[in-house]
Design an enzyme around this catalytic site. Structure first.
Site, PDB file in Angstrom:
ATOM      1  N   ASP A 130      48.242  44.380  49.413  1.00  0.00           N
ATOM      2  CA  ASP A 130      47.592  43.249  50.106  1.00  0.00           C
ATOM      3  C   ASP A 130      47.401  42.414  51.794  1.00  0.00           C
ATOM      4  O   ASP A 130      47.453  41.287  50.992  1.00  0.00           O
ATOM      5  CB  ASP A 130      46.892  42.528  48.860  1.00  0.00           C
ATOM      6  N   HIS A 182      43.359  51.129  48.926  1.00  0.00           N
ATOM      7  CA  HIS A 182      44.080  51.551  47.514  1.00  0.00           C
ATOM      8  C   HIS A 182      43.564  53.372  48.137  1.00  0.00           C
ATOM      9  O   HIS A 182      44.040  54.305  47.582  1.00  0.00           O
ATOM     10  CB  HIS A 182      42.392  51.314  46.998  1.00  0.00           C
ATOM     11  N   ASP A 196      40.515  33.716  38.340  1.00  0.00           N
ATOM     12  CA  ASP A 196      40.916  32.945  39.130  1.00  0.00           C
ATOM     13  C   ASP A 196      40.220  31.844  38.685  1.00  0.00           C
ATOM     14  O   ASP A 196      40.924  30.149  39.299  1.00  0.00           O
ATOM     15  CB  ASP A 196      40.104  33.487  40.401  1.00  0.00           C
ATOM     16  N   ASP A 246      36.451  46.014  50.007  1.00  0.00           N
ATOM     17  CA  ASP A 246      37.661  44.649  50.473  1.00  0.00           C
ATOM     18  C   ASP A 246      38.552  45.438  51.379  1.00  0.00           C
ATOM     19  O   ASP A 246      38.930  46.706  51.498  1.00  0.00           O
ATOM     20  CB  ASP A 246      38.679  44.947  48.774  1.00  0.00           C
ATOM     21  N   ASP A 268      50.535  48.520  47.017  1.00  0.00           N
ATOM     22  CA  ASP A 268      49.899  47.799  47.681  1.00  0.00           C
ATOM     23  C   ASP A 268      49.712  46.410  47.760  1.00  0.00           C
ATOM     24  O   ASP A 268      49.669  45.778  47.241  1.00  0.00           O
ATOM     25  CB  ASP A 268      48.849  47.668  46.069  1.00  0.00           C
ATOM     26  N   HIS A 285      37.100  36.750  39.942  1.00  0.00           N
ATOM     27  CA  HIS A 285      37.142  36.674  38.763  1.00  0.00           C
ATOM     28  C   HIS A 285      36.814  35.590  37.942  1.00  0.00           C
ATOM     29  O   HIS A 285      37.618  34.007  37.946  1.00  0.00           O
ATOM     30  CB  HIS A 285      38.513  37.361  38.183  1.00  0.00           C
TER      31      HIS A 285
HETATM   32  C1  XUL Z   1      43.201  44.950  42.775  1.00  0.00           C
HETATM   33  C2  XUL Z   1      42.212  44.588  43.483  1.00  0.00           C
HETATM   34  C3  XUL Z   1      41.308  43.861  42.522  1.00  0.00           C
HETATM   35  C4  XUL Z   1      39.732  44.163  42.776  1.00  0.00           C
HETATM   36  C5  XUL Z   1      38.782  42.992  41.752  1.00  0.00           C
HETATM   37  O1  XUL Z   1      43.866  46.315  42.845  1.00  0.00           O
HETATM   38  O2  XUL Z   1      41.685  45.208  44.629  1.00  0.00           O
HETATM   39  O3  XUL Z   1      41.738  42.299  43.108  1.00  0.00           O
HETATM   40  O4  XUL Z   1      38.872  44.269  43.917  1.00  0.00           O
HETATM   41  O5  XUL Z   1      39.385  43.455  40.152  1.00  0.00           O
HETATM   42 CO    CO Z   2      40.371  45.367  45.541  1.00  0.00          CO
END
Ligand code: XUL
Ligand code: CO
Length: 434
Positions: free
Chosen positions: A308, A270, A103, A295, A306, A100
């Site tokens: 991650d 997600h 970042d 992702d 979430d 992004h």
């Molecule tokens: C947020 C997410 C983001 C997108 C990019 O949950 O997945 O990091 O991948 O904006």
């Molecule tokens: Co993402």
């Protein structure tokens, strides 16, 4: 050279038997799987935001990491961060990374200062990329962290925020294009609502549809050849996000005439938040020719957030890659580790180990998926289950109407006989490969 990864040598493939914690056991980039190098199937990417920008905070506490590039508000430290990032790409042999805007550059006092910072860092990246294999899988704009976006970006009730968002995405598309990025992603961070009491949902969707059309128009105007991707997520940070899941996004893209232009970037965590499996999301996108990229992460099934995390479940990953292989592969997309360390994992070695483990899990999943494709057991099962539809009578029925079908059923010629769905047999079959 920074000293951040100083003691860590490049990671090599050493085979499943090695006891070396920092070696690949399964990810062997040159190994050919179904006629293609493993690296070219998986197309791994590092997510700059989690690996280099995130500071270890959670909703109950702030920063736990102390990195040489903290605090991240100055250009010289943004460059130290970039130096460390490219050192990690070299150590891991990463083919891709993703960013992004927020970042990689410090936020400026105004739009133009932020843009100057951004362009300086993009040039700094480009100089590094000249002598390296690592390329840009995708770029994207962070339009969810700064307070100006608290009520959304393109769906904001304030047209000035729509304008600021359009200008921001233009700069990120320009930078992605300049870096030879292979895709451009839009994840609708706060494109949704907290309460319908203050939200004109239909108007916001129209604005989001127009915004995405502007993205596509700009792509063609500048000659960007990458794929535009949207990333579904049902909630977080908003209570409800408009890009809820793959099926919702496909309906949205059709409504706004974008189905030939935009594909999906699907994320495992997600999918879980939306109440789906990852392979469900992949299969839904693939069925409509809209599978773009993935992702790769996992959510903790108990927390409901979430989270991650780096992937660690081979059967889940194998079924995902099975559907990806059946759809013809990732194409220009890739496997982006949108995953972060746990906030107690403080060391540079933790960051490397997380990626090594994630890459190995994906490689195991890919190999298992490829073995299932080669064996053909699931294909055979599908063919047998739907064999009735191969008959002329069945195909003719699809071209007839209710009255004709009714006559056939009434005459007694049609009398359905239930057959087993064989679910447990098929689950046992999958377990032979994972
Ligand atoms: C947020 C997410 C983001 C997108 C990019 O949950 O997945 O990091 O991948 O904006
Ligand atoms: Co993402």
């Amino acid at each position: 050279m920074t000293q951040f990864f100083a003691d860590i040598a490049p990671i090599t493939y050493q085979g499943p038997e090695t006891t070396n914690a920092l070696a690949f056991r399964h990810y062997n980039p040159d190994e050919v799987v179904l006629g293609k190098r493993m690296e070219d199937h998986l197309r791994f990417a590092v997510a700059y935001w989690h690996s280099f920008a995130w500071e270890g905070g959670d909703p109950f506490g702030g920063q736990t990491f102390e990195r040489p590039w903290h605090p991240q508000d100055q250009m010289d430290r943004a460059k130290i961060k970039a130096d460390a990032a490219f050192e990690m790409f070299d150590i891991l042999g990463q083919p891709y990374f993703c960013w992004h805007d927020a970042d990689i550059r410090p936020e400026g006092a105004d739009f133009s200062e932020s843009l100057r910072n951004f362009e300086e860092i993009i040039d700094y990246f480009l100089a590094k990329m000249e002598t390296r294999k690592t390329k840009l899988l995708w770029g994207t704009a962070n339009m969810f962290s700064h307070r100006r976006w608290m009520s959304g970006a393109s769906t904001n009730p304030d047209p000035d925020v729509f304008a600021y968002s359009a200008a921001t995405v233009k700069t990120c598309m320009d930078a992605t294009h300049k870096m030879g990025g292979e895709n451009y992603v839009l994840w609708g961070g706060r494109e949704g609502y907290e309460t319908l009491l203050n939200t004109d949902l239909g108007r916001e969707l129209d604005h989001m549809g127009r915004f995405l059309n502007m993205v596509v128009e700009y792509k063609h105007k500048i000659g960007f050849k990458g794929t535009i991707l949207v990333e579904p997520k049902p909630q977080e940070p908003s209570k409800h996000q408009y890009d809820f899941d793959a099926a919702t996004c496909i309906g949205f893209l059709r409504k706004y005439g974008l189905e030939g232009e935009v594909k999906l970037n699907l994320e495992q965590g997600h999918a879980i938040l939306a109440g789906h499996s990852f392979e469900h999301e992949v299969a839904v996108a693939a069925a409509d020719g809209m599978l773009g990229s993935i992702d790769m992460n996992r959510n903790d099934y108990q927390s409901g957030w979430d989270t991650d995390q780096f992937p660690n479940n081979v059967p889940e990953v194998a079924l995902t890659y099975y559907h990806i292989l059946r759809a013809g592969g990732l194409g220009k997309g890739g496997t982006n580790f949108d995953a972060k360390l746990r906030r107690q994992s403080l060391d540079a070695e933790d960051l490397i180990a997380a990626h090594v483990g994630g890459m190995d899990i994906c490689a195991r999943g890919l190999k298992a998926a490829a073995a299932m494709v080669e064996d053909g057991g699931l294909d055979t099962a599908l063919r047998e289950r739907y064999a009735g539809w191969d008959s002329n009578d069945a195909q003719e029925m699809l071209n007839s109407d209710f009255d004709a079908i009714f006559a056939g059923v009434l005459s007694g010629q049609i009398n359905p006989q239930p057959k087993s769905g064989r679910q447990e047999i098929l689950e046992n079959y999958v377990n032979r490969f994972v």
